[in-house]
Design an enzyme around this catalytic site. Structure first.
Site, mmCIF file in Angstrom:
data_model
loop_
_atom_site.group_PDB
_atom_site.id
_atom_site.type_symbol
_atom_site.label_atom_id
_atom_site.label_comp_id
_atom_site.label_asym_id
_atom_site.label_seq_id
_atom_site.Cartn_x
_atom_site.Cartn_y
_atom_site.Cartn_z
ATOM 1 N N CYS A 164 -11.187 1.016 15.557
ATOM 2 C CA CYS A 164 -12.470 0.712 16.167
ATOM 3 C C CYS A 164 -13.418 0.298 15.051
ATOM 4 C CB CYS A 164 -12.973 1.966 16.870
ATOM 5 S SG CYS A 164 -14.328 1.633 17.961
ATOM 6 N N GLY A 206 -1.927 6.652 -2.597
ATOM 7 C CA GLY A 206 -1.340 5.335 -2.384
ATOM 8 C C GLY A 206 -2.354 4.202 -2.507
ATOM 9 N N THR A 207 -3.555 4.423 -1.998
ATOM 10 C CA THR A 207 -4.570 3.367 -2.050
ATOM 11 C C THR A 207 -4.877 3.004 -3.503
ATOM 12 O OG1 THR A 207 -5.525 4.152 0.019
ATOM 13 C CG2 THR A 207 -6.938 2.780 -1.368
ATOM 14 N N ASN A 263 3.897 0.511 7.882
ATOM 15 C CA ASN A 263 3.430 1.811 8.358
ATOM 16 C C ASN A 263 3.200 1.856 9.865
ATOM 17 O OD1 ASN A 263 1.395 0.054 6.938
ATOM 18 N ND2 ASN A 263 0.009 1.249 8.215
ATOM 19 N N HIS A 267 1.453 12.602 0.250
ATOM 20 C CA HIS A 267 1.259 13.252 1.559
ATOM 21 C C HIS A 267 2.120 12.647 2.665
ATOM 22 C CE1 HIS A 267 -1.681 10.510 3.776
ATOM 23 N NE2 HIS A 267 -1.806 10.016 2.557
ATOM 24 N N THR A 327 -8.477 13.238 -16.001
ATOM 25 C CA THR A 327 -7.586 14.400 -16.103
ATOM 26 C C THR A 327 -6.649 14.426 -14.900
ATOM 27 O OG1 THR A 327 -9.306 15.597 -17.268
ATOM 28 C CG2 THR A 327 -7.531 16.922 -16.294
ATOM 29 N N GLN A 384 5.472 4.276 2.788
ATOM 30 C CA GLN A 384 6.199 4.759 3.971
ATOM 31 C C GLN A 384 7.700 4.862 3.714
ATOM 32 O OE1 GLN A 384 4.980 5.951 6.786
ATOM 33 N NE2 GLN A 384 2.842 5.463 6.369
HETATM 34 N N1 PLP Z 1 0.149 2.092 2.079
HETATM 35 C C1 PLP Z 1 0.731 2.442 3.224
HETATM 36 C C2 PLP Z 1 1.882 1.639 3.731
HETATM 37 C C3 PLP Z 1 0.277 3.542 3.948
HETATM 38 O O1 PLP Z 1 0.857 3.879 5.098
HETATM 39 C C4 PLP Z 1 -0.826 4.287 3.435
HETATM 40 C C5 PLP Z 1 -1.378 5.437 4.183
HETATM 41 O O2 PLP Z 1 -1.532 5.383 5.381
HETATM 42 C C6 PLP Z 1 -1.387 3.883 2.209
HETATM 43 C C7 PLP Z 1 -0.870 2.787 1.570
HETATM 44 C C8 PLP Z 1 -2.535 4.617 1.613
HETATM 45 O O3 PLP Z 1 -2.116 5.809 0.988
HETATM 46 P P1 PLP Z 1 -3.138 7.007 0.715
HETATM 47 O O4 PLP Z 1 -3.451 7.622 2.036
HETATM 48 O O5 PLP Z 1 -2.392 7.927 -0.188
HETATM 49 O O6 PLP Z 1 -4.331 6.420 0.028
#
Ligand code: PLP
Length: 380
Positions: A322, A70-71, A142, A194, A230, A172
């Site tokens: 933190c 996701g990131t 999230n 995940h 890849t 989410q």
């Molecule tokens: N965006 C949201 C709303 C998330 O909850 C998360 C993960 O916590 C991410 C992006 C990041 O995804 P990833 O853990 O696959 O990099």
């Protein structure tokens, strides 16, 4: 596993997703860019997975760009569009850091939300101008589970910032909401495997036909030059299977979890004073994901509460982090106007496919005494 109530952080993999993955780690290990039969077989797996993901996300297979989670999908959307179009990005104040950080890094604009955790459409309208080229508003948050009014966002953006593409982080939401309904009209959409029973480190960005994204990664030109490297064939096949099943089960699971979530929150609110449920207006949970219960509890610090709950095998999370030794309250709660003291007492209980009545019973039994113990302070 204990009573795992942290499904918004990550989910256990579905057995079907593991089964889809295993043969591709052993005999089916070909590189999908090659020419021989092992490579062709891997390419077929990739093509099939792309079709499944496209169907689940209501887009065309060619619009799916596989990423390492996701990131990366969020970064590709924000940075890729702004690099391709110029101008500046804008996002809501409650985005995940995977959106917020690239937007801030590019000198972008951050739009406020109301006390209910939903983007303030009037203030958004005032912040939009023709120089804004990317607007990112998450489908559901999230921490709080609050669902955003995406169709309204798209409408305002088209009117006030016609050069802008609209991105939604659906990491989410993907498991719980139908993208064909909530994301219609959106140009880019991120998911992460995940969060719905797939493996970590695999995700996708939907990039609608005609929307250009400059790649973050340059190299072999995979994913139609939008993401070189890849592909993680096994992970992608597992993600496709997990997403397909999540979509099939969405309605039933959503109703089951909403009932569990309601029992959990209502039970805690009845058992304890000084508990605020976030993102709920006049008791209406209509704008919340069924899977997330999020509370702010007066007079406790969530880190201490999480520690006590773990002793009872109840695994939950807070949202404060933190940073450099000093506790920082969650940026989401700060944006919603919560004072710091209350924000430090945030508790997220997130449900998923494996959550049972027994997990809810365990949380209901463990949380009130733990809160009361913390409120009494250390024994002298
Ligand atoms: N965006 C949201 C709303 C998330 O909850 C998360 C993960 O916590 C991410 C992006 C990041 O995804 P990833 O853990 O696959 O990099």
């Amino acid at each position: 596993m204990g009573h795992y109530l942290d499904n918004a952080a990550t989910t256990p993999m579905r057995p079907e997703a593991v089964a889809a993955m295993l043969p591709l780690l052993t005999e089916g290990f070909g590189n999908p860019s090659g020419a021989h039969r092992l490579a062709r077989a891997a390419r077929q797996v990739l093509d099939d997975a792309r079709e499944v993901v496209a169907e689940a996300l209501a887009c065309l297979p060619g619009e799916v760009v596989f990423t390492a989670g996701g990131t990366e999908a969020d970064n590709l959307a924000v940075r890729g569009v702004v690099e391709a179009r110029g101008g500046r990005p804008l996002c809501s104040a409650i985005e995940h850091h995977a959106v917020l950080e690239p937007v801030e890094h590019l000198g972008g604009v951050v739009a406020p939300v109301g006390a209910d955790g939903r983007i303030d459409l009037e203030r958004l309208e005032g912040l939009l101008d023709p120089d804004i080229t990317l607007v990112s508003v998450m489908a559901a948050n999230n921490e709080t589970g609050v669902v955003q009014p995406l169709a309204d966002v798209v409408e305002v953006v088209r009117r006030r910032a016609p050069r802008a593409a609209v991105h939604t982080d659906a990491v989410q939401a993907a498991c719980w909401l139908d993208p064909g309904a909530y994301a219609a009209g959106v140009d880019l959409l991120s998911i992460s495997a995940h969060k719905f029973g797939g493996p970590k480190g695999v995700g996708a960005l939907v990039v609608r036909a005609g929307v250009e994204v400059a790649p973050l990664l340059r190299g072999g030109g995979q994913e139609r030059d939008r993401r070189s490297g890849t592909q993680n064939v096994a992970g992608i096949a597992a993600m496709a299977e997990a997403l397909r099943l999540a979509a099939l089960e969405r309605a039933d699971e959503g109703a089951r979890l909403a009932a569990l979530r309601d029992r959990l929150v209502d039970g805690l609110v009845a058992a304890l004073d000084g508990v605020v449920e976030t993102g709920v207006v006049d008791g209406d949970r209509g704008h919340k994901l069924p899977s997330i219960a999020h509370l702010c509890i007066e007079g406790v610090e969530s880190e201490a509460l999480i520690f006590l709950l773990e002793k009872e095998e109840v695994l939950v999370s807070a949202a404060s982090s933190c940073a450099s030794g000093a506790m920082e309250p969650s940026h989401v709660l700060v944006a919603m106007g919560y004072d710091r003291a209350l924000a430090f007492g945030s508790l997220r209980l997130s449900l998923g496919r494996t959550t049972t009545e027994a997990d809810v019973d365990a949380a209901l039994a463990a949380i009130p005494p733990a809160v009361e113990r913390l409120r009494r302070g250390p024994r002298r």
